[in-house]
Write a protein that holds these residues in place. Sequence first.
Motif, mmCIF file in Angstrom:
data_model
loop_
_atom_site.group_PDB
_atom_site.id
_atom_site.type_symbol
_atom_site.label_atom_id
_atom_site.label_comp_id
_atom_site.label_asym_id
_atom_site.label_seq_id
_atom_site.Cartn_x
_atom_site.Cartn_y
_atom_site.Cartn_z
ATOM 1 N N THR A 68 0.631 -1.352 0.099
ATOM 2 C CA THR A 68 -0.110 0.194 -0.071
ATOM 3 C C THR A 68 0.884 1.273 0.021
ATOM 4 O O THR A 68 0.483 2.157 -0.738
ATOM 5 C CB THR A 68 -0.843 0.020 1.231
ATOM 6 N N LEU A 69 1.748 1.174 0.775
ATOM 7 C CA LEU A 69 2.709 2.447 0.823
ATOM 8 C C LEU A 69 3.399 2.659 -0.744
ATOM 9 O O LEU A 69 3.473 3.799 -0.987
ATOM 10 C CB LEU A 69 3.915 2.034 1.936
ATOM 11 N N LEU A 70 3.842 1.591 -0.971
ATOM 12 C CA LEU A 70 4.197 1.667 -2.544
ATOM 13 C C LEU A 70 3.421 2.359 -3.600
ATOM 14 O O LEU A 70 3.604 2.983 -4.252
ATOM 15 C CB LEU A 70 4.809 0.068 -2.756
ATOM 16 N N GLY A 71 2.191 1.824 -3.307
ATOM 17 C CA GLY A 71 1.073 2.444 -4.285
ATOM 18 C C GLY A 71 0.957 4.054 -3.877
ATOM 19 O O GLY A 71 0.982 4.791 -4.857
ATOM 20 N N PHE A 72 0.880 4.372 -2.720
ATOM 21 C CA PHE A 72 0.866 5.766 -2.380
ATOM 22 C C PHE A 72 2.155 6.363 -2.949
ATOM 23 O O PHE A 72 2.048 7.650 -3.169
ATOM 24 C CB PHE A 72 0.596 5.831 -0.879
ATOM 25 N N PHE A 73 3.180 5.827 -2.585
ATOM 26 C CA PHE A 73 4.434 6.499 -3.078
ATOM 27 C C PHE A 73 4.426 6.778 -4.667
ATOM 28 O O PHE A 73 4.682 8.055 -4.977
ATOM 29 C CB PHE A 73 5.586 5.501 -2.829
ATOM 30 N N TRP A 74 4.021 5.923 -5.412
ATOM 31 C CA TRP A 74 3.795 6.420 -7.037
ATOM 32 C C TRP A 74 2.868 7.530 -7.138
ATOM 33 O O TRP A 74 3.091 8.157 -8.026
ATOM 34 C CB TRP A 74 3.523 4.930 -7.669
ATOM 35 N N LEU A 75 1.721 7.317 -6.330
ATOM 36 C CA LEU A 75 0.618 8.319 -6.590
ATOM 37 C C LEU A 75 1.130 9.586 -6.276
ATOM 38 O O LEU A 75 1.251 10.539 -7.250
ATOM 39 C CB LEU A 75 -0.495 7.961 -5.726
ATOM 40 N N PHE A 76 1.870 9.931 -5.158
ATOM 41 C CA PHE A 76 2.197 11.394 -4.827
ATOM 42 C C PHE A 76 3.486 11.713 -5.684
ATOM 43 O O PHE A 76 3.694 12.903 -6.047
ATOM 44 C CB PHE A 76 2.581 11.137 -3.261
ATOM 45 N N PHE A 77 4.369 10.680 -5.941
ATOM 46 C CA PHE A 77 5.548 11.005 -6.846
ATOM 47 C C PHE A 77 5.011 11.504 -8.155
ATOM 48 O O PHE A 77 5.459 12.510 -8.619
ATOM 49 C CB PHE A 77 6.347 9.591 -7.141
ATOM 50 N N ILE A 78 4.138 10.919 -8.782
ATOM 51 C CA ILE A 78 3.579 11.307 -10.026
ATOM 52 C C ILE A 78 3.001 12.556 -10.013
ATOM 53 O O ILE A 78 3.041 13.411 -10.654
ATOM 54 C CB ILE A 78 2.745 10.284 -10.624
ATOM 55 N N LEU A 79 1.904 12.759 -8.797
ATOM 56 C CA LEU A 79 1.257 13.866 -8.804
ATOM 57 C C LEU A 79 1.971 15.130 -8.616
ATOM 58 O O LEU A 79 2.089 16.146 -9.283
ATOM 59 C CB LEU A 79 -0.003 13.617 -7.820
ATOM 60 N N ILE A 80 3.071 15.124 -7.471
ATOM 61 C CA ILE A 80 3.725 16.085 -7.368
ATOM 62 C C ILE A 80 4.876 16.452 -8.311
ATOM 63 O O ILE A 80 5.015 17.631 -8.788
ATOM 64 C CB ILE A 80 4.521 15.723 -5.907
#
Lengths: 281, 311
Positions: free
Chosen positions: A22-34
Amino acid sequence: MNIITSRKIKSFLVLSLCVGATLLGFFWLFFILIDVIVQGVGALGPDFFFNDPAPVGMAGGGLRNALIGQLIIVLVATLIGVPVGLLGGTFIAEYCRGTSYARVIGVLSDTMVSVPSIVVGTFIYAILVKPLGHFSGWAGSVALAVIMIPVVLRTTEDMLKLVPWSLREAAFALGAPTYKVIFKVTYRGASAGILTGILLAISRIVGETAPLLFTSFNSPYFSTNMNEPMASLTVTIFQYAMGPYASWHAQAWAASLLIALFILGLTLTGRFIIRWKYGER
Amino acid sequence: MASHNNKDITGTAVYIMTAVASLSIIALILGIFYTLFVQSSLAIGKFGFFGFLFSTDWDPVRELFGAATALFGTILITFLAMVMAVPVAIGIAIFISELSPNFFKGPAGVAIELLAAIPSIVYGMWGLFTLAPIMSDYVEPALQATFGRLPVLEIFFAGTPLGIDILTASIILAIMIIPFTASISRDAFNLTPSVVKESAYGLGATKWEVIRNVVLPNARISVLGGIILSLGRAVGETMAVAFVLGGAHKISWSLLDMVSTITVTLANEFTEADTDMYLSSLYLLALILFIFSFILLAGARLFVMRSERKV
């Protein structure tokens, strides 16, 4: 005792992996969005919205042509796709619910929803671009409408199914014919859900690039003529990102940010409507 | 009486209009299939369907075409992406449905949906400008320094790390399909009757044992359907991989090499095809992609439906 401890340790380890995933999923989401926000926000000024592309090296160019082009293409696609999808969904939910015809259409729609969008682009090229001899905004809109129809059809069907039969029976008992029951009772009962479905279908086609590559193509000029090649943000992103100029890259990032924000906004609006209308799920 | 007739006419008109609208789905599918078939007949005539499928030629100058290289790229990248994405997606689904405290379930679900809502062109751009440099500067040299020294694995890590390669493309594709698989799996996990779960806990099972022996078996058909759906998406994805693949027509076993997929070939070459045979071959690629994803998706759907009816 030992067995219990080892079972508990095993359980803890596996569940930790799930937390990690789950943390990995959040990491990618925030990485891409930011990343998209940081890189895109700089070029997203008034120039971007109000100017057409300037020659490379000149300051002050924008993507007004692509923005307006995309809006027109998506609007026309919606005007074609929504009525067809809505009526089709109505037919299989209201007139032949539970029949094998309804099941076949359901399976085929689900399949069409996930058919590669680039294939739709080649199909429209063969029937609307090649015979007419030129790329056109119309072809782009039709390609997007083809992608939209099964999405709207399916959500309409699902939402109409949620309207209780007793409501229709009450209207039938008052002597209303089927079509009146559909328009005055079932559509009203399902309106929020259908609206959400339409919003999601629009958000689906706004981000599409592949079906526009061979249909509306691209154009560096501002145009509202649907008979000509028409610029769109997505195809422009593709062209600019592959190009060699830093100013193109900055504008492509800005266009990406704009589209991503628009789609995220539509998605969240859809969720909000569902929660407000149907309560916590 | 007259008004009654009018009602009948309106009613019939509505019936016919909606019926025709629902037929549009069938018309579209048949139309796409027929059009692609007609357009690709030139290539089928010259190479034969199976000859085309297994030929590694792709030479626009000599007008020799085959699908094998693009098919190889499509299958390899999809496979790698699925291997990376499915375990993560199921982990996320387990977390959201079984582990997460209630107040966090909503936001976590929204986050996954946002990841699904980002358009593929944005994934592609991000991959080209952000992920590819990271891959070529840090990740790929590190992989070469470790796995690249081992006897068999070195084949997979040969070449210069450019970042524009199979590995980067499959990572982007994996990030893209995680949310699809995760949200379908989560919905399936949530359908487990809590009575069954509670009785397993009552027997003294640990949380993982409940998930392993109750939740997962109960949801396996829907999860499998979700995986096939993601597979269909991955096979047909164009823009996310178009930026970072290079589009070279060859078969390579190194993950640090450029290849092409069916979708990338179409995106890059369709408007540049200058001969009839070239264009017809591209149409044949599109037809192969269409048939492949159609069978995959419709098959998955029927499989799930049939299994549901049995239960």
